[in-house]
Motif scaffolding. Structure first.
Motif, PDB file in Angstrom:
ATOM      1  N   ASP A 191      33.882 -43.950  10.221  1.00 46.67           N
ATOM      2  CA  ASP A 191      33.144 -42.601  10.117  1.00 46.67           C
ATOM      3  C   ASP A 191      33.335 -41.899   8.901  1.00 46.67           C
ATOM      4  O   ASP A 191      32.846 -40.892   8.448  1.00 46.67           O
ATOM      5  CB  ASP A 191      33.729 -41.803  11.267  1.00 46.67           C
ATOM      6  CG  ASP A 191      35.066 -41.448  11.334  1.00 46.67           C
ATOM      7  OD1 ASP A 191      35.787 -42.202  10.633  1.00 46.67           O
ATOM      8  OD2 ASP A 191      35.616 -40.585  11.822  1.00 46.67           O
ATOM      9  N   VAL A 192      34.048 -42.373   7.947  1.00 49.98           N
ATOM     10  CA  VAL A 192      34.322 -41.648   6.791  1.00 49.98           C
ATOM     11  C   VAL A 192      33.808 -42.697   5.850  1.00 49.98           C
ATOM     12  O   VAL A 192      34.143 -43.722   5.501  1.00 49.98           O
ATOM     13  CB  VAL A 192      35.891 -41.571   6.287  1.00 49.98           C
ATOM     14  CG1 VAL A 192      36.000 -40.869   4.994  1.00 49.98           C
ATOM     15  CG2 VAL A 192      36.566 -40.653   7.795  1.00 49.98           C
ATOM     16  N   ARG A 286      20.515 -45.092   8.452  1.00 48.87           N
ATOM     17  CA  ARG A 286      20.732 -46.168   9.277  1.00 48.87           C
ATOM     18  C   ARG A 286      21.729 -45.751  10.423  1.00 48.87           C
ATOM     19  O   ARG A 286      22.944 -45.356   9.857  1.00 48.87           O
ATOM     20  CB  ARG A 286      21.024 -47.452   8.916  1.00 48.87           C
ATOM     21  CG  ARG A 286      21.192 -48.775   9.705  1.00 48.87           C
ATOM     22  CD  ARG A 286      21.445 -50.148   8.905  1.00 48.87           C
ATOM     23  NE  ARG A 286      22.087 -50.919   9.862  1.00 48.87           N
ATOM     24  CZ  ARG A 286      21.272 -51.913  10.857  1.00 48.87           C
ATOM     25  NH1 ARG A 286      20.203 -51.506  10.761  1.00 48.87           N
ATOM     26  NH2 ARG A 286      21.960 -52.465  11.706  1.00 48.87           N
ATOM     27  N   LYS A 287      21.552 -46.178  11.594  1.00 48.91           N
ATOM     28  CA  LYS A 287      22.540 -45.716  12.560  1.00 48.91           C
ATOM     29  C   LYS A 287      23.195 -46.882  13.190  1.00 48.91           C
ATOM     30  O   LYS A 287      22.487 -48.207  13.139  1.00 48.91           O
ATOM     31  CB  LYS A 287      21.937 -44.838  13.634  1.00 48.91           C
ATOM     32  CG  LYS A 287      21.456 -43.558  13.348  1.00 48.91           C
ATOM     33  CD  LYS A 287      21.248 -42.705  14.451  1.00 48.91           C
ATOM     34  CE  LYS A 287      20.866 -41.281  14.001  1.00 48.91           C
ATOM     35  NZ  LYS A 287      19.973 -41.390  12.990  1.00 48.91           N
ATOM     36  N   VAL A 288      24.465 -47.163  13.909  1.00 45.67           N
ATOM     37  CA  VAL A 288      24.916 -48.115  14.468  1.00 45.67           C
ATOM     38  C   VAL A 288      24.963 -47.860  15.945  1.00 45.67           C
ATOM     39  O   VAL A 288      24.192 -46.847  16.396  1.00 45.67           O
ATOM     40  CB  VAL A 288      26.265 -48.620  13.735  1.00 45.67           C
ATOM     41  CG1 VAL A 288      25.990 -49.001  12.504  1.00 45.67           C
ATOM     42  CG2 VAL A 288      27.246 -47.587  13.919  1.00 45.67           C
ATOM     43  N   ALA A 289      25.477 -48.581  16.769  1.00 44.81           N
ATOM     44  CA  ALA A 289      25.399 -48.375  18.171  1.00 44.81           C
ATOM     45  C   ALA A 289      25.691 -46.875  18.536  1.00 44.81           C
ATOM     46  O   ALA A 289      26.846 -46.297  17.626  1.00 44.81           O
ATOM     47  CB  ALA A 289      26.292 -49.379  19.042  1.00 44.81           C
ATOM     48  N   ALA A 296      29.028 -37.378  10.136  1.00 41.68           N
ATOM     49  CA  ALA A 296      28.415 -37.434   8.730  1.00 41.68           C
ATOM     50  C   ALA A 296      28.338 -38.801   7.907  1.00 41.68           C
ATOM     51  O   ALA A 296      27.932 -39.041   6.941  1.00 41.68           O
ATOM     52  CB  ALA A 296      29.396 -36.797   7.775  1.00 41.68           C
ATOM     53  N   THR A 297      28.013 -39.686   8.813  1.00 43.79           N
ATOM     54  CA  THR A 297      27.709 -41.076   8.400  1.00 43.79           C
ATOM     55  C   THR A 297      26.199 -41.096   7.863  1.00 43.79           C
ATOM     56  O   THR A 297      25.801 -42.245   7.258  1.00 43.79           O
ATOM     57  CB  THR A 297      27.881 -42.002   9.509  1.00 43.79           C
ATOM     58  OG1 THR A 297      27.062 -41.748  10.552  1.00 43.79           O
ATOM     59  CG2 THR A 297      29.274 -42.355   9.722  1.00 43.79           C
ATOM     60  N   ASP A 298      25.516 -40.010   8.047  1.00 40.65           N
ATOM     61  CA  ASP A 298      24.155 -40.021   7.297  1.00 40.65           C
ATOM     62  C   ASP A 298      24.302 -39.349   5.704  1.00 40.65           C
ATOM     63  O   ASP A 298      23.126 -39.080   5.254  1.00 40.65           O
ATOM     64  CB  ASP A 298      23.025 -39.181   8.230  1.00 40.65           C
ATOM     65  CG  ASP A 298      23.419 -37.514   8.333  1.00 40.65           C
ATOM     66  OD1 ASP A 298      24.749 -37.378   8.109  1.00 40.65           O
ATOM     67  OD2 ASP A 298      22.801 -36.778   8.842  1.00 40.65           O
ATOM     68  N   GLN A 299      25.540 -39.024   5.447  1.00 41.20           N
ATOM     69  CA  GLN A 299      25.632 -38.548   4.183  1.00 41.20           C
ATOM     70  C   GLN A 299      26.386 -39.586   3.397  1.00 41.20           C
ATOM     71  O   GLN A 299      27.544 -40.188   3.816  1.00 41.20           O
ATOM     72  CB  GLN A 299      26.383 -37.246   4.244  1.00 41.20           C
ATOM     73  CG  GLN A 299      25.942 -36.239   5.103  1.00 41.20           C
ATOM     74  CD  GLN A 299      24.962 -35.343   4.471  1.00 41.20           C
ATOM     75  OE1 GLN A 299      24.588 -35.310   3.344  1.00 41.20           O
ATOM     76  NE2 GLN A 299      24.062 -34.696   5.268  1.00 41.20           N
TER      77      GLN A 299
END
Ligand code: C2O
Ligand code: CU
Length: 471
Positions: A191-192, A286-289, A296-299
């Motif tokens: 997540d980081v 991109r997303k995961v399950a 903040a994984t879209d940044q």
């Protein structure tokens, strides 16, 4: 723990210098050793293990035609084996998973540096511990240049930014969440989002063109990257993809976004000139399950664009003869003849709790050599992801490959894939691809495997044997 976005500056790994040179050969030394790094400003430092105690490791800047010997000395607690990813190294120097260097030992690796210019990286490949070793820091850039690439006058020096992406997880005390201690057998999405070892950094740039070398060193997370300016939120800014794993593409390709999976390299020219005084954020769509995605994984990275250009050379804008525009043909890429029939079909799948290639794992020592191309043969291999919801970035050592077809999943090749040679092919959920390569220049046993490092450590790892022609 929550991390404040865009508060730390982007850093570049220091370049490494040779310890000695003799004729055409440069000799380097790397100590693999633990290091404490202050990742979270208000938690205890994080214990990592890096090449020369640096995370990412020092950057090699190599020139085509100069050979290198690198001594890797293991001062860590786990065995290691070093792979120079993107190099056609001879088999004994290719990081074979079972050829481990134990704590207290060293090994000298020889690298020919005779391929065309490309962005390579070196990372651990030890049996059972690749994920942990790479995640704790054993990964670094190895950048090969040549005269042909020089003739393109690409942005260089401070305008050439190697960017290693890595997604990781931390415990509440600031230590890394350890995939081995936690018995992880599927994926670590993390997540980081780090760039060059720093979570969500910012970078001050000038309003001109930059060369951005993207490398995904993470364990499992793939990205779909795009750029967004603070003055036009929601709008993707077009940019130019011009190089892949194996150097420049045949032609530059304009796109609004870019897929990048584990171990892939894609290089782009991004033009900040229209964004003076704004922030341009590199983002991920991109997303995961669902249970593995986070706030903040879209940044990824924030560029702060200044108002002044201090050097206009190599700006690809025709303002001087040192800044010609990118030509429509970047290089005569040596594509293999495409019409070879399929020689091998490989299924990448999870069965009975194991990650397998055609039902075989690395532990099946007598079955794990799954292909035997004659040296110099051009072969087409069909790679199939049989499903289950995970993607498999497949890396075939030694060779540069062309993806000639992509079926299912995304349904078609990405425009930039069509003009690229690759060494990692992202096999997304339910996809099947054809890959063609000339199996050369050396004989020997080489690995191919999934580069989701948890899958690799859990044995989605097999071998091929390039054999000499009988005389
Ligand atoms: Cu980047 Cu076989 O590895
Ligand atoms: Cu996989």
């Amino acid at each position: 723990p929550v991390y404040p976005l865009f508060t730390q500056p982007l850093v570049q790994g220091a370049n490494i210098a040779p310890k000695a040179s003799l004729g055409n050969i440069d000799y380097y030394e790397i100590d693999i050793k633990p290091v404490d790094v202050q990742i979270y400003p208000n938690l205890k430092p994080t214990r990592l293990v890096g090449y020369n105690g640096q995370v990412p490791g020092p950057t090699f800047r190599m020139r085509q035609g100069r050979e290198a010997i690198v001594r890797f000395i293991n001062h860590g607690d786990l065995a290691n084996s070093v792979h120079l990813h993107g190099s056609y190294s001879r088999a004994p120097f290719d990081g074979w998973a079972d050829d481990t260097t134990e704590p207290g030992q060293f090994k000298d690796y020889y690298y020919p540096n005779r391929q065309n210019a490309r962005t390579l990286w070196y990372h651990d490949h030890a049996i059972d511990h690749t994920a942990k070793n790479a995640y704790y820091g054993q990964a670094g850039f190895y950048i090969l240049s040549d005269a042909q690439e020089d003739s393109l006058f690409l942005p260089d020096e401070e305008y050439d930014l190697p960017l290693a992406l890595a997604a990781k997880r931390y415990n509440s005390d600031g230590s890394l969440w350890d995939p081995e201690a936690n018995g992880e057998t599927v994926s670590v999405f993390g997540d980081v989002i780090h760039v060059n070892g720093v979570p969500w950094p910012f970078k001050e740039v000038e309003p001109r063109k930059y060369r951005l070398r993207f490398l995904n060193t993470g364990i499992s997370r793939s990205y779909q990257l795009y750029f967004e300016a603070s003055g036009s939120v929601g709008k993707q800014i077009p940019f130019t993809v011009f190089a892949s794993d194996t150097g420049t593409l045949l032609n530059p390709v304009q796109t609004n976004d870019l897929y990048i999976s584990d171990a892939e390299r894609w290089e782009v020219i991004f033009d900040f000139s229209g964004y003076a005084g704004q922030n341009v954020t590199l983002r991920n769509s991109r997303k995961v399950a669902a249970d593995d995605d986070y706030a903040a994984t879209d940044q990824v990275l924030q560029f702060r664009v200044g108002n002044k250009v201090s050097r206009t050379d190599h700006n690809l804008d025709n303002t001087s003869d040192k800044s010609p525009a990118l030509p429509s043909t970047l290089r005569q890429v040596d594509f293999p003849p495409a019409h070879a029939p399929t020689e091998y079909n490989f299924r990448f799948e999870r069965q009975n709790g194991k990650w397998e290639v055609n039902g075989v794992t690395w532990s099946d020592v007598n079955q794990r050599v799954l292909a035997k191309p004659e040296r110099g043969a051009v072969q087409k291999w069909t790679l199939t992801n049989t499903g289950g919801g995970w993607s498999h970035p497949i890396h075939i050592h030694l060779v540069d490959l062309q993806i000639t077809a992509r079926r299912g999943g995304r349904g078609a090749l990405m425009p930039y894939e069509k003009v690229a040679l690759k060494d990692v092919m992202w096999l997304n959920v339910n996809e099947e691809i054809d890959v063609v390569a000339r199996y050369a220049p050396w004989d020997g046993l080489y690995m191919f495997h999934c580069h989701n490092l948890i899958h690799e450590d859990h044995e989605m790892l097999a071998a091929f044997n390039v054999t000499a022609l009988p005389d």
